[in-house]
Design a protein around this motif. Structure first.
Motif, PDB file in Angstrom:
ATOM      1  N   TYR A   1     -15.505  16.071  34.605  1.00 40.56           N
ATOM      2  CA  TYR A   1     -15.534  14.640  34.262  1.00 40.56           C
ATOM      3  C   TYR A   1     -14.634  14.414  33.051  1.00 40.56           C
ATOM      4  O   TYR A   1     -14.609  15.277  32.176  1.00 40.56           O
TER       5      TYR A   1
ATOM      6  N   ARG B   1     -15.231  15.237  41.978  1.00 39.52           N
ATOM      7  CA  ARG B   1     -16.507  15.942  41.825  1.00 39.52           C
ATOM      8  C   ARG B   1     -16.681  16.971  42.942  1.00 39.52           C
ATOM      9  O   ARG B   1     -17.101  18.102  42.718  1.00 39.52           O
TER      10      ARG B   1
ATOM     11  N   GLY C   1     -21.687  15.479  34.357  1.00 36.01           N
ATOM     12  CA  GLY C   1     -20.713  15.229  35.420  1.00 36.01           C
ATOM     13  C   GLY C   1     -20.713  13.776  35.870  1.00 36.01           C
ATOM     14  O   GLY C   1     -20.283  13.449  36.970  1.00 36.01           O
TER      15      GLY C   1
ATOM     16  N   TYR D   1     -13.000  12.471  36.169  1.00 40.14           N
ATOM     17  CA  TYR D   1     -12.290  13.124  37.261  1.00 40.14           C
ATOM     18  C   TYR D   1     -10.828  12.704  37.450  1.00 40.14           C
ATOM     19  O   TYR D   1      -9.983  13.528  37.773  1.00 40.14           O
TER      20      TYR D   1
ATOM     21  N   ASP E   1     -13.158   9.640  41.525  1.00 36.73           N
ATOM     22  CA  ASP E   1     -14.268  10.327  40.845  1.00 36.73           C
ATOM     23  C   ASP E   1     -15.106  11.154  41.818  1.00 36.73           C
ATOM     24  O   ASP E   1     -15.422  12.305  41.558  1.00 36.73           O
TER      25      ASP E   1
END
Ligand code: KG4
Ligand code: ZN
Length: 335
Positions: free
Chosen positions: A177, A171, A39, A179, A167
């Motif tokens: 990812y 998340r 991620g 993002y 990002d």
């Protein structure tokens, strides 16, 4: 003139052959699964992936250039910063080795400058002075480019970059990812009919006359809106989509407004937008509809995110050859 570009500043391993700075002969990229799995980018694991990919990527790049022999290359170009030290070293040392073995010149390229040169690829060359909006995962900058190699920084983010804001918020929403593109997808799901949400995110510095940006407060406001909905049991799928929609609206409003302000202050013959966030459709549309009197350049989506095409293009237009003993990876490199 054929330049072999190499880009390994983060988690993309890329090689490209570009003719005369504008024509793509070959463009090969390998994206590590590591960042997807965790991620986010894990620097030492990413460097190992770079090492695994670099030679196959260069090999594939030559094969897809109609089996071009390496000896037919006129020069090498490589990203030497900014970026992750482990990743940068792989590209830099590979390029130096090839340069030494083939006796070909090597042109080190600043990754940020590289992004700008995506606007020279397969298009009519932009005229100077050019006003540049660089929006990537680590940078949000307004730059005046007076000529090749002549950059004046006009303003930049005082904290996080626009890409970083996408990002971190992506998340939080539980998106995958990388993002940014998923925020864009999520925002499109938002059903505005019978809209009962009032998510008002701040637009920091938007009314100030300076050309700086700030995204960290926006990120915090997004977090609070998310948490409030979570605590009150209203965090529905449509609310998450609404959050993504509002975030996109807010970030793109800020970027467009500051670019317009820069255009009022500085005379420009062209506007160049670049960096991963320039792939965002809403930003592209807003820019296209609000900038009328100056030619607007936005690279095709495939050239917005990291690649080696723009590294080779930048090297053609700023052919500063450097002896290999003087080339070192510089993770903190700036303009
Ligand atoms: O230029 P880039 O590939 O890497 C850096 O040099 O940082 O930019 C990556 C950034 C990430 O923050 C990613 O979320 C963002 O660009 N990004 C987008 C989109 N595609 C990539 N942000 C918004 N919308 C997109 N479609
Ligand atoms: Zn980049």
């Amino acid at each position: 003139m054929l330049i072999l570009g190499i880009e390994t500043s983060c988690d993309e391993t890329a090689a490209a052959i570009v003719e005369s700075g504008t024509k793509i002969i070959s463009d090969v990229r390998a994206t590590s699964f590591i960042s997807k799995k965790f991620g986010g980018v894990v620097p030492d694991k990413t460097a190992r992936e770079q090492l695994k990919f670099i030679l196959p990527v260069i090999q594939e790049c030559l094969l897809s250039a109609n089996r071009l022999p390496l000896t037919a290359i006129d020069a090498l170009a490589v990203t030497f910063g900014p970026g992750l030290i482990g990743s940068l070293l792989i590209g830099v040392e590979t390029a130096k080795t090839l340069s030494l073995a083939l006796n070909k010149p090597i042109i080190p390229i600043n990754h940020l400058v590289g992004h700008i040169y995506a606007n020279w690829v397969e298009t009519v060359p932009p005229k100077f002075p050019a006003l540049v909006l660089l929006v990537s995962g680590g940078h949000t900058e307004l730059i005046l480019m007076r000529n090749h190699g002549q950059f004046k920084l006009l303003g930049r983010t005082l904290d996080d970059a626009a890409g970083e804001c996408f990002d971190k918020c992506g998340r939080l929403l539980g998106l995958p990812y990388p993002y940014g593109p998923f925020i864009e997808q999520e925002a499109k799901k938002y059903k505005t009919k019978n809209d009962k949400y009032k998510i008002l995110l701040p637009r920091p510095l938007i009314n100030q006359r300076n050309l700086d940006f700030s995204f960290s407060g926006l990120k915090t406001a997004f977090l609070y809106a998310f948490q409030r909905a979570q605590e009150s049991g209203t965090l529905t799928e449509n609310f998450k989509a609404a959050l993504a929609f509002e975030l996109e609206e807010t970030v793109t409003d800020i970027l467009v407004s500051k670019l317009k302000r820069a255009l009022e202050k500085f005379k420009a013959e062209s506007i160049l937008v670049c960096g991963g966030v320039a792939a965002n459709q809403k930003l592209r549309k807003k820019l296209q509809s609000s900038i009328a009197h100056c030619p607007l350049y936005i690279p095709p989506i495939s050239l917005c995110t990291d690649n080696a095409v723009y590294i080779a293009a930048a090297a053609y237009f700023s052919p500063r050859q450097v002896p290999i003993s003087k080339i070192t990876a510089d993770p903190g490199l700036d303009f």
